[in-house]
Design a protein around this motif. Structure first.
Motif, PDB file in Angstrom:
ATOM      1  N   PHE A   1       0.826  -1.198   0.000  1.00  0.00           N
ATOM      2  CA  PHE A   1       0.000   0.000   0.000  1.00  0.00           C
ATOM      3  C   PHE A   1       0.866   1.257   0.000  1.00  0.00           C
ATOM      4  CE2 PHE A   1      -2.229   3.392   2.282  1.00  0.00           C
ATOM      5  CZ  PHE A   1      -3.383   3.517   1.521  1.00  0.00           C
ATOM      6  N   CYS A   2       1.829   1.320   0.907  1.00  0.00           N
ATOM      7  CA  CYS A   2       2.672   2.523   0.999  1.00  0.00           C
ATOM      8  C   CYS A   2       3.480   2.733  -0.282  1.00  0.00           C
ATOM      9  CB  CYS A   2       3.596   2.437   2.210  1.00  0.00           C
ATOM     10  SG  CYS A   2       2.721   2.605   3.784  1.00  0.00           S
ATOM     11  N   ALA A   3       4.000   1.650  -0.842  1.00  0.00           N
ATOM     12  CA  ALA A   3       4.762   1.779  -2.092  1.00  0.00           C
ATOM     13  C   ALA A   3       3.869   2.284  -3.216  1.00  0.00           C
ATOM     14  CB  ALA A   3       5.387   0.435  -2.459  1.00  0.00           C
ATOM     15  N   ALA A   4       2.686   1.687  -3.357  1.00  0.00           N
ATOM     16  CA  ALA A   4       1.784   2.086  -4.445  1.00  0.00           C
ATOM     17  C   ALA A   4       1.215   3.486  -4.213  1.00  0.00           C
ATOM     18  CB  ALA A   4       0.653   1.068  -4.594  1.00  0.00           C
ATOM     19  N   ALA A   5       0.934   3.815  -2.957  1.00  0.00           N
ATOM     20  CA  ALA A   5       0.364   5.134  -2.651  1.00  0.00           C
ATOM     21  C   ALA A   5       1.358   6.255  -2.905  1.00  0.00           C
ATOM     22  CB  ALA A   5      -0.114   5.180  -1.199  1.00  0.00           C
ATOM     23  N   ALA A   6       2.631   5.938  -2.967  1.00  0.00           N
ATOM     24  CA  ALA A   6       3.661   6.946  -3.219  1.00  0.00           C
ATOM     25  C   ALA A   6       4.065   7.022  -4.692  1.00  0.00           C
ATOM     26  CB  ALA A   6       4.888   6.653  -2.357  1.00  0.00           C
ATOM     27  N   LEU A   7       3.437   6.222  -5.541  1.00  0.00           N
ATOM     28  CA  LEU A   7       3.791   6.234  -6.963  1.00  0.00           C
ATOM     29  C   LEU A   7       3.458   7.579  -7.605  1.00  0.00           C
ATOM     30  CD1 LEU A   7       2.652   2.653  -8.008  1.00  0.00           C
ATOM     31  CD2 LEU A   7       5.004   3.510  -7.813  1.00  0.00           C
TER      32      LEU A   7
END
Length: 185
Positions: free
Chosen positions: A130-136
């Protein structure tokens, strides 16, 4: 003879139903649509497509969700870094797509969906994905801020996760015509 649910299982199912009911209508709709596609439940195009834009989105989602069966087999059972990349990289791609649709606007909505798409064993990996994708960078900065602020410290730093399988899988419910449901006088 039917099987009976234990009281704790019933309480957890009710808690899952309440959590789902707390999501905005657009989020609920997207979760049901995604479950139809990801679990191959119904003809998602027929049921969920309202226009050409949504039809294109459903086709793209279905293409990406073809990775789900493999992802279910690749869920790492420990923190072996060699096992993380083949799982987490494609998972972040899926999550990036779903978050980019603008309907999953919180960690809890994302977690609710992905626990059902992949399984309970994926729970330890969901905050990272989630954190990785939310920071894309393809997400609007305001959406990135909203998403990243929606994950609690407890969720981000949990020391353990339940392995209990989700019990409530929301489905499409046909609307009932209130006039036909009236009792005779």
């Amino acid at each position: 003879m039917g099987s009976r649910m234990k009281p704790a299982e019933g309480a957890m199912t009710l808690a899952e139903m309440k959590e789902f009911a707390s999501f905005p209508a657009a989020t609920q709709r997207y979760i049901r649509r995604s479950l139809d596609i990801g679990l191959d439940r119904d003809d998602a195009m027929m049921r969920w497509s309202r226009d050409v834009v949504e039809a294109a989105s459903i086709r793209a989602q279905a293409r990406l969700y073809r990775a789900l069966p493999d992802l279910r087999l690749l869920v790492p059972d420990d923190a072996d870094l060699a096992a993380v990349e083949p799982f987490l990289a494609p998972l972040v791609t899926l999550v990036g797509f779903d978050l980019g649709q603008g309907r999953l606007t919180s960690f809890s909505a994302f977690r609710f969906l992905y626990e059902r798409l992949i399984g309970a064993e994926a729970r330890p990996w969901l905050p990272s994905a989630f954190c990785a994708a939310a920071a894309l960078p393809h997400l609007h900065p305001e959406l990135r801020r909203q998403l990243l602020q929606s994950i609690s410290e407890a969720a981000a730093t949990a020391s353990g996760w339940s392995n209990r399988r989700p019990a409530f899988f929301p489905h499409w419910v046909e609307k009932v015509d209130n006039g036909s449901a009236a009792l005779p006088h």
